[in-house]
Design a protein around this motif. Structure first.
Motif, PDB file in Angstrom:
ATOM      1  N   PHE A 166      79.919 -21.053 -35.185  1.00 24.08           N
ATOM      2  CA  PHE A 166      78.788 -20.409 -34.519  1.00 24.08           C
ATOM      3  C   PHE A 166      79.290 -19.128 -33.866  1.00 24.08           C
ATOM      4  O   PHE A 166      80.475 -18.988 -33.555  1.00 24.08           O
ATOM      5  N   PRO A 212      70.299 -23.870 -35.949  1.00 22.48           N
ATOM      6  CA  PRO A 212      70.928 -24.638 -34.870  1.00 22.48           C
ATOM      7  C   PRO A 212      70.518 -26.109 -34.847  1.00 22.48           C
ATOM      8  O   PRO A 212      71.267 -26.953 -34.350  1.00 22.48           O
ATOM      9  N   ASP A 265      72.593 -21.298 -40.644  1.00 24.52           N
ATOM     10  CA  ASP A 265      72.050 -20.562 -39.496  1.00 24.52           C
ATOM     11  C   ASP A 265      70.858 -21.272 -38.860  1.00 24.52           C
ATOM     12  O   ASP A 265      69.978 -20.633 -38.273  1.00 24.52           O
ATOM     13  N   PRO A 301      72.795 -18.605 -34.234  1.00 24.01           N
ATOM     14  CA  PRO A 301      73.316 -18.081 -35.506  1.00 24.01           C
ATOM     15  C   PRO A 301      74.194 -16.846 -35.280  1.00 24.01           C
ATOM     16  O   PRO A 301      74.017 -16.135 -34.279  1.00 24.01           O
ATOM     17  N   VAL A 334      74.100 -23.662 -29.544  1.00 26.23           N
ATOM     18  CA  VAL A 334      74.618 -22.655 -30.475  1.00 26.23           C
ATOM     19  C   VAL A 334      73.502 -21.750 -30.958  1.00 26.23           C
ATOM     20  O   VAL A 334      72.328 -22.122 -30.962  1.00 26.23           O
ATOM     21  N   CYS A 341      75.569 -19.834 -37.729  1.00 29.86           N
ATOM     22  CA  CYS A 341      76.091 -21.135 -37.352  1.00 29.86           C
ATOM     23  C   CYS A 341      75.925 -22.097 -38.528  1.00 29.86           C
ATOM     24  O   CYS A 341      75.157 -21.847 -39.457  1.00 29.86           O
TER      25      CYS A 341
END
Length: 309
Positions: A149, A133, A131, A116, A114, A118
């Protein structure tokens, strides 16, 4: 689609739909049309205060959405339909359909990548920093009930409990999902690829994120500028093809799923950015969030071969 699995818990919905006036409102808002309170009241020959009461009832049960819009004449409330279909599942005690069912929380993924914006959250706090991961790798993520995400994918694995004499009939998944946008943007489309056992079943085109009201189960502490609820979606793979909310999605069938005995069933939500595709992301809502108090469910219907002898 509005999906009702327990009619006793949906009395507000049925009460809202029992009014001829409110059914007329739904008819006026067909095909994605937006109308303000004044326009609706004029069309149905009602006062604004009476129309506001009807709109509130329809909004509370999730049939319509109301958003504020500023214009040269001030702020107005624009109304539109949230969904174009209602599915009510009634218990059939005489049904002989056999199935296995597993439900996973949104934090119980097995693979992810993923970017951001997120984040993850339990029903009482955020997990890690926004944000970041790396929060998706924290052990706390197993208790996450909300996940989002804008670029990436997550994969969930469900047990396949079929025995040698059982044949798959219908593989179903249900989940509550919306788009994810940076900031507070109501329209920010997402192309979400739905992948089962490595086979892409199709793309769910999601219009955006939903902020205008709190989800029925969303905690009171949840941030108002975060996604509040999603749409319940039912993904079904049969011998005839793949369907999303009962409508054809692709020609992929159960034969393409490789549902061999003892082989896991994987489901991936993938919105990695591709050239020409929408750039929105994903919100997944589990128990304690959104409008449906559930995680991600996998149900596998089957027939028993030895019963045919």
């Amino acid at each position: 689609m509005i999906y009702v699995t327990n009619p006793k818990e949906s009395l507000k919905l049925f009460e809202a739909l029992s009014s001829p006036v409110r059914l007329q409102v739904i008819d006026l808002l067909h095909d994605g049309k937006e109308m303000n309170i004044n326009e609706l009241a004029k069309q149905l020959n009602l006062t604004n205060s009476a129309m506001t009461m009807h709109i509130q009832k329809l909004s509370e049960c999730g049939v319509i959405r109301v958003r504020l819009s500023s214009s040269g004449r001030g702020t107005q409330k624009l109304c539109s339909l949230t969904e174009d279909r209602l599915l009510i599942e009634l218990a059939d005690k005489s049904s002989d359909d056999a199935f296995y069912e597993t439900e996973l929380e949104v934090g119980q993924y097995t693979e992810y990548a993923v970017n951001p914006t997120c984040g993850l959250a339990t029903t009482y706090k955020l997990i890690g920093d926004l944000d970041n991961p790396q929060a998706f790798a924290y052990p706390e993520r197993f208790s996450a009930h909300a996940l989002w995400f804008t670029d990436g994918y997550v994969t969930y694995r469900f047990p396949n409990e079929l025995l040698t004499y059982q044949k798959p009939k219908d593989l179903q998944f249900s989940f509550e999902i919306s788009g994810e946008a940076p900031g507070v943007l109501e329209y920010y489309p997402s192309d979400i690829r739905l992948i089962v056992n490595g086979v892409e079943l199709g793309v769910y085109e999601c219009a955006g994120e939903y902020f205008e009201r709190k989800g029925r189960y969303t905690p009171d502490w949840w941030f108002k500028n975060f996604g509040q609820y999603g749409r319940i979606k039912i993904l079904s793979v049969t011998d005839e093809g793949t369907y999303l909310d009962g409508l054809p999605l692709s020609d992929v069938t159960l034969r393409d799923m490789g549902l061999n005995q003892h082989k896991d069933i994987s489901l991936s939500f993938d919105c990695r950015r591709r050239q020409g595709g929408a750039i929105g992301g994903i919100n997944l809502f589990g128990t304690g969030f959104g409008d449906y108090n559930q995680g991600i469910r996998c149900r596998l219907y089957y027939t028993t071969e030895r019963d045919k002898s």
